[in-house]
Design a protein around this motif. Sequence first.
Motif, PDB file in Angstrom:
ATOM      1  N   VAL A  29      -1.894   2.239  71.937  1.00  0.00           N
ATOM      2  CA  VAL A  29      -2.141   0.883  71.440  1.00  0.00           C
ATOM      3  C   VAL A  29      -0.850   0.275  70.881  1.00  0.00           C
ATOM      4  N   LEU A  30      -0.046   1.098  70.182  1.00  0.00           N
ATOM      5  CA  LEU A  30       1.231   0.622  69.658  1.00  0.00           C
ATOM      6  C   LEU A  30       2.143   0.170  70.789  1.00  0.00           C
ATOM      7  N   ALA A  31       2.195   0.968  71.855  1.00  0.00           N
ATOM      8  CA  ALA A  31       3.102   0.672  72.962  1.00  0.00           C
ATOM      9  C   ALA A  31       2.722  -0.600  73.693  1.00  0.00           C
ATOM     10  N   VAL A  32       1.441  -0.863  73.801  1.00  0.00           N
ATOM     11  CA  VAL A  32       0.993  -1.955  74.667  1.00  0.00           C
ATOM     12  C   VAL A  32       0.563  -3.187  73.883  1.00  0.00           C
ATOM     13  N   THR A  33      -0.331  -3.010  72.921  1.00  0.00           N
ATOM     14  CA  THR A  33      -0.908  -4.193  72.277  1.00  0.00           C
ATOM     15  C   THR A  33      -0.007  -4.801  71.217  1.00  0.00           C
ATOM     16  N   PHE A  91      -4.577  -7.954  67.279  1.00  0.00           N
ATOM     17  CA  PHE A  91      -4.943  -7.761  65.881  1.00  0.00           C
ATOM     18  C   PHE A  91      -6.071  -6.739  65.681  1.00  0.00           C
ATOM     19  N   LEU A  92      -7.245  -7.018  66.241  1.00  0.00           N
ATOM     20  CA  LEU A  92      -8.428  -6.242  65.887  1.00  0.00           C
ATOM     21  C   LEU A  92      -8.373  -4.808  66.392  1.00  0.00           C
ATOM     22  N   SER A  93      -8.043  -4.621  67.683  1.00  0.00           N
ATOM     23  CA  SER A  93      -8.009  -3.268  68.236  1.00  0.00           C
ATOM     24  C   SER A  93      -6.987  -2.382  67.546  1.00  0.00           C
ATOM     25  N   PRO A  94      -5.740  -2.856  67.327  1.00  0.00           N
ATOM     26  CA  PRO A  94      -4.783  -2.011  66.609  1.00  0.00           C
ATOM     27  C   PRO A  94      -5.241  -1.641  65.207  1.00  0.00           C
ATOM     28  N   ILE A  95      -5.855  -2.601  64.488  1.00  0.00           N
ATOM     29  CA  ILE A  95      -6.332  -2.306  63.134  1.00  0.00           C
ATOM     30  C   ILE A  95      -7.394  -1.223  63.166  1.00  0.00           C
ATOM     31  N   GLY A 101     -13.548  -1.355  72.400  1.00  0.00           N
ATOM     32  CA  GLY A 101     -13.766  -0.679  73.676  1.00  0.00           C
ATOM     33  C   GLY A 101     -13.451  -1.529  74.884  1.00  0.00           C
ATOM     34  N   ILE A 102     -14.118  -2.663  75.007  1.00  0.00           N
ATOM     35  CA  ILE A 102     -13.948  -3.508  76.193  1.00  0.00           C
ATOM     36  C   ILE A 102     -12.523  -4.052  76.308  1.00  0.00           C
ATOM     37  N   PRO A 103     -11.910  -4.572  75.225  1.00  0.00           N
ATOM     38  CA  PRO A 103     -10.530  -5.073  75.362  1.00  0.00           C
ATOM     39  C   PRO A 103      -9.533  -3.999  75.799  1.00  0.00           C
ATOM     40  N   LEU A 104      -9.624  -2.797  75.214  1.00  0.00           N
ATOM     41  CA  LEU A 104      -8.676  -1.746  75.574  1.00  0.00           C
ATOM     42  C   LEU A 104      -8.934  -1.214  76.978  1.00  0.00           C
ATOM     43  N   PRO A 110     -23.037  -1.005  64.380  1.00  0.00           N
ATOM     44  CA  PRO A 110     -21.579  -0.770  64.435  1.00  0.00           C
ATOM     45  C   PRO A 110     -21.109  -0.333  65.812  1.00  0.00           C
ATOM     46  N   TYR A 111     -21.977   0.339  66.562  1.00  0.00           N
ATOM     47  CA  TYR A 111     -21.586   0.785  67.898  1.00  0.00           C
ATOM     48  C   TYR A 111     -21.312  -0.411  68.813  1.00  0.00           C
ATOM     49  N   ILE A 112     -22.210  -1.391  68.793  1.00  0.00           N
ATOM     50  CA  ILE A 112     -22.046  -2.567  69.649  1.00  0.00           C
ATOM     51  C   ILE A 112     -20.856  -3.403  69.185  1.00  0.00           C
ATOM     52  N   ILE A 113     -20.683  -3.533  67.866  1.00  0.00           N
ATOM     53  CA  ILE A 113     -19.540  -4.287  67.345  1.00  0.00           C
ATOM     54  C   ILE A 113     -18.227  -3.643  67.775  1.00  0.00           C
ATOM     55  N   MET A 114     -18.130  -2.329  67.646  1.00  0.00           N
ATOM     56  CA  MET A 114     -16.911  -1.622  68.042  1.00  0.00           C
ATOM     57  C   MET A 114     -16.689  -1.686  69.554  1.00  0.00           C
ATOM     58  N   LEU A 115     -17.776  -1.746  70.295  1.00  0.00           N
ATOM     59  CA  LEU A 115     -17.665  -1.862  71.744  1.00  0.00           C
ATOM     60  C   LEU A 115     -16.949  -3.153  72.129  1.00  0.00           C
TER      61      LEU A 115
END
Length: 559
Positions: A418-422, A451-455, A93-96, A84-89
């Motif tokens: 995230v709300l303000a930007v994505t 989609f994914l990061s905000p969720i 993580g990387i997109p934000l 899960p750590y790598i998936i969340m990364l």
Amino acid sequence: MGIGTDTKPLPSESSKLAVDRKEEDGVVEIMKLEDEEATGQQRETWTRRLEFVLASVGYAVGLGNVWRFPYLCYRSGGGAFLIPYIIMLFLCGIPLLFMEYAIGQYTRLGPVHGLAKICPLLKGVGLATVVISFVLATYYNVLMTWALYYFFNSFGSALPWQSCNNTWNVVSNCSTGFPGNATHLQSASQQFFDRKLLEMTSGIEEAGGVRWELFGLLALAWLIIYFCIFKGVKSTGKVVYFTATFPYFMLFALLINNVQLPGAKDGILYFLMPNWSKLLEVQVWVNAAAQIFNSIGIAFGSMISMASPGLVFVVYPEAFSTMPVSRLWAPLFFFMLLCLGLDSEFAMVEVAVTCIMDGFGVKVLRVFKRKELLVLAVCSVGFLLGIPHITRGGIYVFQLMDHYTAVVSLMFLAFFEVLAVTLIFVKRICVMVENMLGKRPNLYFRVCWQFLSPILVVVILISSIIQYTPARYGKSYTYPLWAEVLGWFISLVSIIWIPLGAAHEIWRNKGSLSQVCRCTHRVFVQMCLCVFLHSSVLLPLPKNHFMAFFFEAGSGPAN
């Protein structure tokens, strides 16, 4: 703050309406001139890209990686936690992180003015970021104070936390080595931390006076910070060559030494043995996402989140006392901690300095004359705010601050950023990236941003609210009601700027909130047109147009 590189030219074949390189450079130059006019001096840039990379790595790899990640990995399924750590990364993580770099590089402004240019309605998010970073800096440097204390105490004839024969030990319940399951015993290193370093009282109600040794070391820690950043990126860029790389050499040396110790294989297997059933627990995935935020420092700086403060200042010293040549490894380890902490502290203090210079540069320089004196003033304020943490009851203040700043405030802050930007202006971010790199962000980044990061951020926020527990120290001490109220006030010190910023922007621009909401579709149409035109900034709006509410901070009244 930009790296100091020019943007790449856009391919002229893509459209007859494509903006040529000269016009693009002209827009960038206008942004530079506006920035210089606000601050009263030319915007600082990194001398080399390597310095920027090292500063970013040093900031991301802070003390939280030394104690929080091992703790979470062991508690959340051992080696299975890496999945899960790598998936969340990759999903969060990387997109934000790329998003934050894009905003900073494109606007060449700090978080307050940079986010205000993206979404003025949520400009308070930028100010909240600055406030929370500086609050973190005031007590993060207390960790540097403790590291300095251990570092200087590592040069004696014997490590002082190695035995129970010291004046501060309670011999009846002191254990040399790990006490194991004997709950009535304390290790010698635990008693050194509690009774010698902290001289801790029974609770936050009893301050107990200042620990003057720690007072001097706290002043030293802030002096180190000042002399490393007082010249801005010119001085920081040189320091990070050492502070960002030394910890890796140290950790590699420790790895080589420790894998040769008796029982090393059994210990590693016990720690990393996957517990696959843990992957079915939602909290494990939430922990993985939260650790990504902690490690990379998205939305604030570097979240400490004291899951186990004892790991660095109790367990590690105890482990070093059992190693061969312990008097060599101990000072090197605590010097490594200093390097890790300094890199993170550089960034958090620089956030405050950048915010002041961006907003009040000319006025501030009239008072302080030189930026170096402003940095000194910021460091002095940080030092004064850190004094409550070095009283004999300071550990309780420290834990309270950490819980309500690094745990409570940051989840809300990350959500609103995230709300303000994505969610609102993801297309505008795409425009920024396209004009800097000459091509649109690929599908991976666009899907993650929209989609994914905000969720994921929403899930983390909801989970944090559901599983909220009041602050506590250790397993037994609970804070009194007045301390809990104080903790929530500490949280509001940063969060309150988000609604205040929105209210201020609504108040200073005519037009109802419904008008603002109805203009969203028109905003997206305008942005799509700008993508087509390859414009470096959105098409100019009339100063009296209420859509400027979204586009430009400081726009005039609406019709």
